[in-house]
Design a protein around this motif. Structure first.
Motif, PDB file in Angstrom:
ATOM      1  N   GLN A  58       4.872  -1.527   5.468  1.00 37.24           N
ATOM      2  CA  GLN A  58       5.248  -0.239   4.991  1.00 37.24           C
ATOM      3  C   GLN A  58       5.543  -0.312   3.590  1.00 37.24           C
ATOM      4  N   TYR A  59       5.084   0.763   3.007  1.00 35.38           N
ATOM      5  CA  TYR A  59       5.535   1.043   1.640  1.00 35.38           C
ATOM      6  C   TYR A  59       6.921   1.210   1.299  1.00 35.38           C
TER       7      TYR A  59
ATOM      8  N   TYR B 233       6.509  -3.889  -0.764  1.00 29.15           N
ATOM      9  CA  TYR B 233       6.285  -3.451   0.564  1.00 29.15           C
ATOM     10  C   TYR B 233       7.455  -4.118   1.479  1.00 29.15           C
TER      11      TYR B 233
ATOM     12  N   SER C 200       0.785   2.641   4.115  1.00 26.72           N
ATOM     13  CA  SER C 200       1.690   2.109   5.214  1.00 26.72           C
ATOM     14  C   SER C 200       0.658   1.951   6.483  1.00 26.72           C
TER      15      SER C 200
END
Length: 747
Positions: free
Chosen positions: A37-38, A44, A171
């Motif tokens: 996930q960003y 991340y 993401s």
């Protein structure tokens, strides 16, 4: 109610079998997936969700961390290894906790870490993949060969973080929570494995063969993940990627929704793999995989509940799905009557209404949503009523409503659904109307800046609905020019409001302003509007420039800069006046350029009224003023209107210097008292002015010896006591100026 005696006998045996296998193999892996996930910038979060058999897995197999390897796709080049630290340990809940069995319990172990993916490193168009390898799976899995020695490769793909020179943020999709449920042999099983994507990318699902990888009982936890390719698990005879467990139908997933379905035909424990691929603008950019297990057990036979829907006003006649369309009309019965039952004893039933092609919020609540049948003191059949309010209106469309009854069967409830097609009419209603209370005799209405426009507007509804009046503008917003509707009165069916507009400068650009007034009513929350009442107002604007006069030199004042010179101490005064044919308020100012009026000995006072203004200027020249030269003052006359046309006069003030005679110094003296050239003097030196003053005179011999000095500009040197010859003089001023020359002394 739902578990058969056979199941009660089978489960202890199955638990014993799993318990015997556990010490030898320490098998514990149920499945899991990776997630990226960003966060922000280049940061991340990488997460591993590992699903752990809480019944048969050894607690010694719970790791404190996990090692993930990141590789470049295509070349399989290792980019970096990441240590994921333990971040969570929780149980996966059952859909229906009542259906829980003692031989099935799953933990969710979470391992996570923040990592940086710099654009200079992660820029390959091939993209990248992440892998974590771990062994071992449950040893009693029925659909793969040698399950106790089978590992799992957790696998995820993601794109480069830069594309076409621009940052590319992404993401990975998150698959919905895993299941802790079991399936019943011979019964349809379903579960939502669909996901969500933070970037709004399109998600596509398919079944895949689980990855085995390189982990084994000899090396259950490799120090680092190896690069692809990864070996797959080996299916038992007759099974494959498209047929991962015995069933009719076999286990499958909807490619769009991610809904799993299977009707299993054989008892056992089955592992399966699901892939979720993400697409952006039609191009695949990544994927994530989830392995999981499904336990199939023998359940007590469960009958499907039954639902009967009776239409309004039809007595005992049941609604016929697919054949009947109900028409709900105002003033008539608008209620559906529901009867539902279940052949099973002590069955708990729940009713749900689900809108198919209209907003769920419009669905009314039934009078009864749940109850028990076939229990002591309980009825055999439950009834409920669904009444649509008078205001419910489908506007000619056929609405579809699913009426669903579900029991409390395990592992999943059985359902009976009746889809009702119906139309609904709201009560009759007339739209409102709008009109000016006292319309002007001529359109458009003319106005000037400063005028106050007030017009009363009336909205009427013959159904006595509450009326609101709304003001709009064609090509502009009324608020942008200061116009508004002000409430005057309101009673049922009638509202009066006043258009109030004090016209100002914002209106002159457009000129013609067409205001629209609309009356609106919302009977049954169904908005109805009147035709538009148009109010055109033409704003007229013109401006005559003001006239500026003064006694500087002439009237009217010339456009060029005038120069005013005065000697030290001489007072200069001037008067200015302004007039405006439009009788706009006038403002008169005097603005110095780079200095203050007071420092230069200047003063200015002015006053202005509608159509006229006057000003008085005075200057007393001083040495301080001389230091400030050049001194420029701009005299301005400004009309206070929408588009001012100011008038100006620029004056440059100078302090007049004393006149200087031509400098003609004497060059010979004869100090013999004959009254002719008896002394040396410099009467034609420049006169003193403020700080520019005579400082001294010094006379030197040809050998540089000083023979005379005086601070008096009116000095007289008679040459006495010096020898005949040539002498040199130096005159200095306080401002640094110097005058040099020679004088010859003769007898």
């Amino acid at each position: 109610m739902r578990l058969h005696l056979y199941l009660r006998r089978l489960l202890p045996l199955l638990a014993l079998l799993l318990g015997l296998l556990r010490p030898a193999r320490a098998t514990h892996i149920v499945g899991g997936e990776l997630d990226l996930q960003y966060q922000n910038g280049s940061v991340y979060r990488l997460t591993l969700n590992l699903y752990f058999d809480a019944i048969n897995g050894s607690t010694g197999a719970i790791d404190i961390d996990a090692t993930a390897g990141i590789f470049e796709k295509g070349t399989n080049r290792r980019i970096q290894d990441v240590t994921l630290n333990a971040a969570g340990n929780s149980f996966v809940p059952y859909t229906n906790p009542v259906c829980a069995i003692g031989t099935l319990s799953t933990r969710k172990l979470v391992y996570s870490a923040l990592l940086t993916l710099p654009e200079g490193t992660y820029n390959s168009p091939n993209g990248y993949y992440v892998a974590v390898e771990r062994c071992c799976r449950n040893g009693v899995i029925n659909n793969i060969v040698n399950p106790g020695n089978a590992g799992q490769t957790y696998y995820l793909e993601f794109p480069a973080v830069v594309r076409n020179g621009q940052a590319f943020r992404n993401s990975t999709p998150r698959i919905f929570p895993p299941l802790s449920d079991y399936a019943c042999v011979g019964e349809l099983f379903y579960f939502d494995f669909g996901g969500q994507d933070a970037d709004g990318d399109s998600l596509v699902y398919d079944m895949v063969t689980p990855l085995n990888g390189h982990a084994s009982t000899n090396q259950p936890r490799p120090a680092q993940a190896s690069s692809a390719p990864y070996s797959e698990v080996s299916w038992t005879s007759g099974l494959s990627r498209t047929n991962q467990m015995p069933g009719t139908p076999t286990l499958g997933i909807d490619s769009r929704s991610g809904r799993l379905t299977v009707r299993p035909s054989t008892l056992g424990l089955y592992v399966f793999g699901v892939r979720c691929s993400e697409y952006r603008r039609g191009t695949k950019i990544g994927e994530t995989r989830r392995d999981f297990q499904l336990l199939v057990v023998a359940c007590q036979a469960n009958q499907t509940p039954q639902m009967v829907v009776r239409a309004p006003g039809t007595g005992t006649q049941p609604y016929r799905p697919g054949r009947d369309t109900l028409h709900l009309r105002p003033g008539q019965d608008r209620c559906l009557r529901l009867r539902f039952t279940d052949p099973d004893p002590t069955s708990q039933l729940r009713v749900e209404l689900r809108a198919v092609n209209f907003p769920q919020a419009m669905v009314p609540a039934p009078t009864l949503t749940q109850g028990t049948v076939h229990a002591p003191g309980m009825p055999d059949t439950l009834t409920s009523t669904v009444c649509f309010p008078e205001c419910f209106n489908s506007h000619g469309r056929v609405f579809l409503l699913d009426v669903i009854v579900a029991d409390n069967g395990c592992s999943l409830p059985r359902r009976d659904t009746v889809r009702v097609a119906f139309t609904a009419e709201g009560p009759p209603n007339q739209p409102p109307s709008v009109a000016l209370v006292s319309p002007p005799t001529q359109f458009p209405i003319t106005a000037r800046v400063g005028d106050l426009i007030e017009l009363d507007v009336e909205g009427v509804d013959i159904d006595l609905d509450a009326v609101s009046l709304e003001l709009n503008g064609r090509g502009f917003t009324p608020a942008s020019v200061g116009a508004q509707l002000v409430a005057v009165s309101a009673v049922p069916g009638r509202t009066v409001a006043r258009l109030r507009w004090r016209v100002d400068c914002r209106a002159i650009t457009r000129g013609l302003h067409e205001f629209e007034v609309v009356a609106a009513a919302s009977p049954c929350l169904d908005r109805q509007t009147s035709p538009v009442a148009l109010i055109p107002i033409q704003v007229q604007y013109a401006n005559t420039p003001p006239v500026l006069t003064s006694n500087f030199i002439s009237t009217p004042i010339p456009p060029d800069t005038i120069v005013i010179k005065r000697r030290l101490g001489d007072t200069f005064t001037a008067t200015l006046s302004g007039n405006d044919a439009d009788r706009d308020n006038l403002t008169m100012t005097a603005t110095p350029s780079g200095f203050s009026l007071a420092a230069a000995g200047m003063s200015f006072s002015a006053n202005g009224t509608a159509g006229s203004a006057s000003g008085s200027f005075q200057w007393v020249p001083s040495c301080e003023a001389a230091k400030l030269e050049p001194m420029t003052v701009t005299f301005s006359l400004t009309d206070n209107t929408c588009v001012p046309a100011p008038r100006q006069q620029v004056a440059r003030f100078e302090v007049e210097r004393p006149e200087a005679p031509e400098f003609i110094p004497a060059n010979i003296i004869t100090p013999n008292n004959d009254q002719r050239n008896d002394y040396f003097a410099l009467p034609t030196l420049p006169p003193d002015f403020c700080e520019q003053r005579f400082a001294s005179v010094i006379i030197f011999s040809r050998w540089g010896n000083k023979v005379y000095q005086s601070p008096d500009r009116n000095f007289r040197w008679d040459g006495r006591g010096v020898a005949e010859g040539v002498y040199y003089y130096l005159v200095e001023y306080t401002d640094g100026r110097r005058f040099k020359g020679t004088v010859t002394v003769m007898p």
